[in-house]
Motif scaffolding. Sequence first.
Motif, PDB file in Angstrom:
ATOM      1  N   UNK A 120     -12.699 -22.391  -2.600  1.00 39.70           N
ATOM      2  CA  UNK A 120     -12.053 -20.964  -2.665  1.00 39.70           C
ATOM      3  C   UNK A 120     -11.282 -20.965  -3.880  1.00 39.70           C
ATOM      4  N   UNK A 121      -9.990 -21.883  -3.700  1.00 36.41           N
ATOM      5  CA  UNK A 121      -9.282 -22.278  -4.693  1.00 36.41           C
ATOM      6  C   UNK A 121      -9.711 -22.637  -5.939  1.00 36.41           C
ATOM      7  N   UNK A 125      -9.649 -20.588  -9.824  1.00 38.49           N
ATOM      8  CA  UNK A 125      -9.170 -21.452 -10.940  1.00 38.49           C
ATOM      9  C   UNK A 125     -10.277 -21.142 -11.985  1.00 38.49           C
ATOM     10  N   UNK A 126     -11.699 -21.310 -11.849  1.00 33.44           N
ATOM     11  CA  UNK A 126     -12.896 -21.184 -12.616  1.00 33.44           C
ATOM     12  C   UNK A 126     -12.793 -19.846 -13.163  1.00 33.44           C
ATOM     13  N   UNK A 127     -12.646 -18.862 -12.306  1.00 33.90           N
ATOM     14  CA  UNK A 127     -12.398 -17.320 -12.901  1.00 33.90           C
ATOM     15  C   UNK A 127     -11.422 -17.074 -13.697  1.00 33.90           C
ATOM     16  N   UNK A 128      -9.995 -17.775 -13.505  1.00 35.23           N
ATOM     17  CA  UNK A 128      -9.006 -17.614 -14.404  1.00 35.23           C
ATOM     18  C   UNK A 128      -9.384 -18.160 -15.687  1.00 35.23           C
ATOM     19  N   UNK A 129     -10.043 -19.204 -15.712  1.00 40.52           N
ATOM     20  CA  UNK A 129     -10.431 -20.232 -16.790  1.00 40.52           C
ATOM     21  C   UNK A 129     -11.459 -19.434 -17.893  1.00 40.52           C
ATOM     22  N   UNK A 130     -11.972 -18.087 -17.029  1.00 35.94           N
ATOM     23  CA  UNK A 130     -13.319 -17.488 -17.694  1.00 35.94           C
ATOM     24  C   UNK A 130     -13.040 -15.933 -17.461  1.00 35.94           C
ATOM     25  N   UNK A 131     -11.823 -15.661 -18.259  1.00 35.25           N
ATOM     26  CA  UNK A 131     -11.474 -14.103 -18.180  1.00 35.25           C
ATOM     27  C   UNK A 131     -12.609 -12.967 -18.563  1.00 35.25           C
ATOM     28  N   UNK A 145     -14.450 -21.299   4.927  1.00 32.78           N
ATOM     29  CA  UNK A 145     -14.118 -21.955   3.668  1.00 32.78           C
ATOM     30  C   UNK A 145     -13.499 -20.991   2.745  1.00 32.78           C
ATOM     31  N   UNK A 146     -13.701 -19.748   3.005  1.00 32.23           N
ATOM     32  CA  UNK A 146     -13.170 -18.833   1.929  1.00 32.23           C
ATOM     33  C   UNK A 146     -12.134 -17.920   2.416  1.00 32.23           C
ATOM     34  N   UNK A 147     -12.022 -17.796   3.676  1.00 28.38           N
ATOM     35  CA  UNK A 147     -11.226 -16.846   4.424  1.00 28.38           C
ATOM     36  C   UNK A 147      -9.515 -17.623   4.492  1.00 28.38           C
ATOM     37  N   UNK A 148      -8.500 -16.714   4.411  1.00 26.99           N
ATOM     38  CA  UNK A 148      -7.055 -16.973   4.414  1.00 26.99           C
ATOM     39  C   UNK A 148      -6.827 -16.920   6.090  1.00 26.99           C
TER      40      UNK A 148
END
Length: 202
Positions: A120-121, A125-131, A145-148
């Motif tokens: 998830x994290x 990060x990947x999305x932040x690096x590919x705006x 694995x994705x839930x908080x």
Amino acid sequence: MPTVPRRSARRMRFVRRGRQVIVAFCDIDKVLNDEAFVFAAHEDGVPFPVLSDMASGLDPVRCARLQRVLAATGAAIVIVSHWRRYDAPEAIAAEFAAHGLTAPVVGAVGGTDGARDLRAEATRVWLAEHPGVTAWCVIDDEAYRWLRASTVERTELRDGKRTYASETVYAMPEWLEGHAVFVRDGLDEDDAAKVAAILGGA
């Protein structure tokens, strides 16, 4: 423990559909196959940890199902799977293509650290690096694995005595709401329709 293979020097091709950049963050096991298919492909249901043997568990029907959605929406794939521990993304992409999933693979995240998967994290990060990404969807069978996770503590009075209890509560993080399809045992037609709705909304 297997080491993460180095990526080749060749850059993975990014995909644009007009001004749109559309990505599916895709797990593999129990998304591109189901338990029955894996057991049929491997005598004891457990493949040898080599990509060629693992790839024999890819279900061409489910690969074609996802390919149909990705082709219709112009989406590319970011691999989110422990398969990354055994070979490079380019090699996994070649196995995808051999089983009918020919959408371009443009990256890979998470899946390399056993129980501390951190997919998830890594996706954030990947999305932040590919705006420039305009639409994206997570496809996975392991929602936890994705839930908080958060701990809720409470005080109870039992037989005149104060007791303390706690439980772990899981919730969908805000950044993921409306961007995830959690499958049960392999991508079915209903799952594919949900993925298409998310990716096609860009």
